[in-house]
Design an enzyme around this catalytic site. Structure first.
Site, short mmCIF file in Angstrom:
data_model
loop_
_atom_site.label_atom_id
_atom_site.label_comp_id
_atom_site.label_asym_id
_atom_site.label_seq_id
_atom_site.Cartn_x
_atom_site.Cartn_y
_atom_site.Cartn_z
N LYS A 116 0.80 -1.22 0.00
CA LYS A 116 0.00 0.00 0.00
C LYS A 116 0.84 1.28 0.00
O LYS A 116 0.43 2.28 -0.59
CB LYS A 116 -0.97 0.00 1.19
CG LYS A 116 -1.87 -1.24 1.26
CD LYS A 116 -2.65 -1.50 -0.03
CE LYS A 116 -3.21 -2.93 -0.06
NZ LYS A 116 -3.60 -3.39 -1.38
N GLY A 164 -8.54 -4.61 3.06
CA GLY A 164 -9.65 -5.32 3.67
C GLY A 164 -9.76 -5.12 5.17
O GLY A 164 -10.45 -5.89 5.84
N ILE A 203 -10.43 9.86 7.64
CA ILE A 203 -11.55 10.52 6.99
C ILE A 203 -12.83 9.99 7.61
O ILE A 203 -13.09 8.78 7.56
CB ILE A 203 -11.57 10.23 5.46
CG1 ILE A 203 -10.19 10.51 4.82
CG2 ILE A 203 -12.68 11.01 4.75
CD1 ILE A 203 -9.75 11.94 4.85
N GLU A 288 -6.85 2.34 -2.64
CA GLU A 288 -6.14 1.13 -3.06
C GLU A 288 -6.44 0.88 -4.51
O GLU A 288 -7.42 1.39 -5.04
CB GLU A 288 -6.67 -0.10 -2.29
CG GLU A 288 -6.22 -0.17 -0.85
CD GLU A 288 -6.85 -1.33 -0.07
OE1 GLU A 288 -7.30 -2.30 -0.71
OE2 GLU A 288 -6.89 -1.23 1.15
N ARG A 292 -7.54 -7.02 -10.32
CA ARG A 292 -8.28 -8.23 -10.71
C ARG A 292 -9.67 -7.84 -11.21
O ARG A 292 -10.09 -6.70 -11.06
CB ARG A 292 -8.46 -9.13 -9.49
CG ARG A 292 -9.21 -8.39 -8.38
CD ARG A 292 -9.67 -9.27 -7.24
NE ARG A 292 -10.60 -8.55 -6.39
CZ ARG A 292 -10.27 -7.74 -5.38
NH1 ARG A 292 -9.00 -7.56 -5.07
NH2 ARG A 292 -11.21 -7.12 -4.69
C1 MV4 Z 1 -9.60 4.74 5.68
C2 MV4 Z 1 -10.77 5.21 6.31
C3 MV4 Z 1 -10.79 6.50 6.75
N1 MV4 Z 1 -9.70 7.29 6.60
N2 MV4 Z 1 -8.54 5.57 5.56
C4 MV4 Z 1 -10.97 0.18 5.19
C5 MV4 Z 1 -10.37 -0.92 4.42
C6 MV4 Z 1 -9.13 -0.41 3.85
N3 MV4 Z 1 -9.07 -0.76 2.48
C7 MV4 Z 1 -9.15 1.07 4.06
N4 MV4 Z 1 -10.28 1.37 4.88
C8 MV4 Z 1 -10.50 2.63 5.35
N5 MV4 Z 1 -9.49 3.50 5.21
C9 MV4 Z 1 -8.61 6.82 6.01
N6 MV4 Z 1 -7.54 7.62 5.90
C10 MV4 Z 1 -11.84 4.33 6.43
C11 MV4 Z 1 -11.71 3.03 5.97
C12 MV4 Z 1 -12.86 2.18 6.16
C13 MV4 Z 1 -13.60 1.72 5.10
C14 MV4 Z 1 -13.26 2.01 3.78
C15 MV4 Z 1 -14.01 1.56 2.73
C16 MV4 Z 1 -15.14 0.78 2.99
C17 MV4 Z 1 -15.49 0.46 4.27
C18 MV4 Z 1 -14.74 0.92 5.34
C19 MV4 Z 1 -15.11 0.59 6.62
C20 MV4 Z 1 -14.36 1.04 7.67
C21 MV4 Z 1 -13.24 1.83 7.45
#
Ligand code: MV4
Length: 450
Positions: A116, A164, A203, A288, A292
């Site tokens: 990442k 994830g 965020i 991200e 795929r």
């Molecule tokens: C975040 C975020 C808030 N702020 N990054 C969750 C999985 C991983 N791929 C990244 N994720 C998040 N990153 C920042 N800077 C909140 C999440 C997140 C989230 C993101 C997408 C879909 C569902 C989520 C559920 C909880 C937290």
């Protein structure tokens, strides 16, 4: 074009790939574990090879087993589907060494996007907006604290090998950094064998909006519009739709350009997804990139009226992509039907499906590998079907989904159908008023069966 494609996967996606191959006149090879010998992908492929016992590690995740199946069947390409080996750079590399086309991007590209921090650095260079945060790895808890204070709380600690949701911790104040740091590192080490951590501004209440892109071998990249995947539970998506109810023409143009830029800057080849977090002010940040085909790809197929697996195979075979970026003129929603009990914390509910009737009618699509008499094995993912509806407007699409859910009959195992029925009635969902935390406060009604 390829002479024979081996599908290194199971379930609905294996069937989905076989269907397209048939339409393209390409013979297929299915692989299966002993738990899947009665599966439809085994019956519908031109050839099938048993690759081991039920455990994924000894079958669908075993590179030597898959390569042996490739060798004995003389396949010249492998389609990895999603999950299993789809984002395994070592597998893509082994395919390359054996002169077998891995239908997807290069091993280097998979590796780059799998880490990442590297992915984020790549996107910064490409001019794609990212969440403000640490410059790369944070070396210890002391500098972690310093960086967190500089960014401003709340912050989120993330594992560079993650994705994830594993190895992630939100921190609201300085006193809690140390504990979160230790927990995130331990979790990252245990899950990925890599305890590298980076820090970002957290965020709050973001939406998850991703862009489908496709790139050919000649440097051309287009986007195929977005999918809103904010309806998730413990990082498992349950509903996806296109267009996002939060999208505007202006935002789509900006995010679409950023997604294309992301792909172009790395010479991306194949279908890919650029995931963004979008805050309530419509600021968007790269999160991200998935290298795929994704579970929710049918939502895009329905609104742009193209077969994404076919496009994927074509670019893998060196065919140029035509056309420009697309925008949705219809609305599509996908509900994931899992063999889980939504009234009991979505606990898996494997077992024999005693009766099965899938929804039908205009604007309704069901992608599934199950049938009456099929036993859902306990060893794999619990998704048994994807119910996709398409209509002119979001409102009509929700109405159609309600009708389609009502005629989706599964007996013998519990399913997520009641959850979706309840969600489709929810006022906030219907108004497009939701974010990734939506299901944390969502209450299912009582189980009618007690
Ligand atoms: C975040 C975020 C808030 N702020 N990054 C969750 C999985 C991983 N791929 C990244 N994720 C998040 N990153 C920042 N800077 C909140 C999440 C997140 C989230 C993101 C997408 C879909 C569902 C989520 C559920 C909880 C937290």
């Amino acid at each position: 074009m390829f002479k024979k494609i081996l599908i290194a996967n199971r379930g609905e996606i294996a069937l989905r790939i076989i269907r397209t191959c048939k339409e393209m006149g390409i013979p297929t090879v299915a692989v299966y574990s002993t738990a899947d010998k009665e599966s439809l992908h085994v019956r519908f492929a031109d050839e099938a090879v048993c690759i081991g016992p039920p455990s994924s590690a000894e079958s669908y995740l075993s590179i030597p087993k898959i390569m042996a199946a490739v060798e004995i069947t003389n396949a010249d390409a492998v389609h990895p589907g999603y999950g299993f080996l789809a984002e395994n750079a070592d597998f893509a590399e082994v395919c390359k060494e054996y002169n077998i086309k891995f239908i997807g991007p290069s091993p280097e590209m998979i590796r780059k996007m799998g880490d990442k921090i590297t992915a984020k650095e790549t996107m910064i260079k490409a001019g794609v907006p990212v969440v403000p945060g640490s410059e790369g790895l944070v070396k210890d808890v002391k500098s972690g604290k310093k960086i967190a204070k500089k960014i401003g709380f709340p912050v989120i600690l993330k594992a560079t090998a993650g994705g994830g949701g594993k190895g992630m911790r939100v921190v609201w104040k300085e006193e809690d950094v140390e504990d979160a740091w230790n927990k995130a590192r331990a979790e990252a080490a245990a899950s990925f064998g890599n305890d590298g951590i980076y820090i970002e501004k957290f965020i709050e209440e973001p939406r998850h909006i991703e862009f489908q892109i496709i790139g050919d071998q000649y440097g051309k990249v287009v986007h195929l519009s977005e999918r809103d995947c904010s309806i998730q539970r413990r990082h498992q998506k349950l509903v996806e739709e296109c267009p996002s109810p939060f999208m505007t023409t202006e935002l789509r143009e900006k995010m679409g350009d950023a997604a294309i830029q992301a792909g172009q800057s790395i010479n991306y080849e194949g279908v890919g997804t650029v995931e963004f977090l979008v805050d309530k002010y419509r600021n968007f940040y790269f999160m991200e990139m998935n290298t795929r085909i994704q579970v929710e790809h049918p939502v895009t197929e329905e609104v742009i009226d193209h077969d994404l697996i076919k496009e994927q195979i074509k670019v893998a075979a060196g065919i140029e992509i035509s056309g420009v970026s697309y925008f949705p003129t219809m609305h599509a929603i996908e509900c994931r039907i899992n063999a889980e009990d939504p009234f009991r914390d979505f606990r898996p509910s494997p077992g024999k499906i005693t009766s099965f009737h899938s929804s039908k009618g205009h604007g309704v699509r069901v992608d599934t590998h199950v049938y009456a008499g099929y036993s859902v094995p306990p060893f794999y993912d619990s998704m048994i079907a994807k119910l996709i509806c398409k209509a002119q407007t979001r409102e009509e699409c929700i109405t159609k989904m309600q009708r389609a859910l009502d005629e989706f009959i599964v007996e013998g195992v519990k399913t997520t159908v009641p959850f979706h029925q309840r969600l489709m009635k929810d006022e906030n969902f219907r108004n497009g008023n939701f974010h990734t935390g939506f299901l944390n406060t969502f209450n299912l009604d009582e189980d009618p069966e007690g």
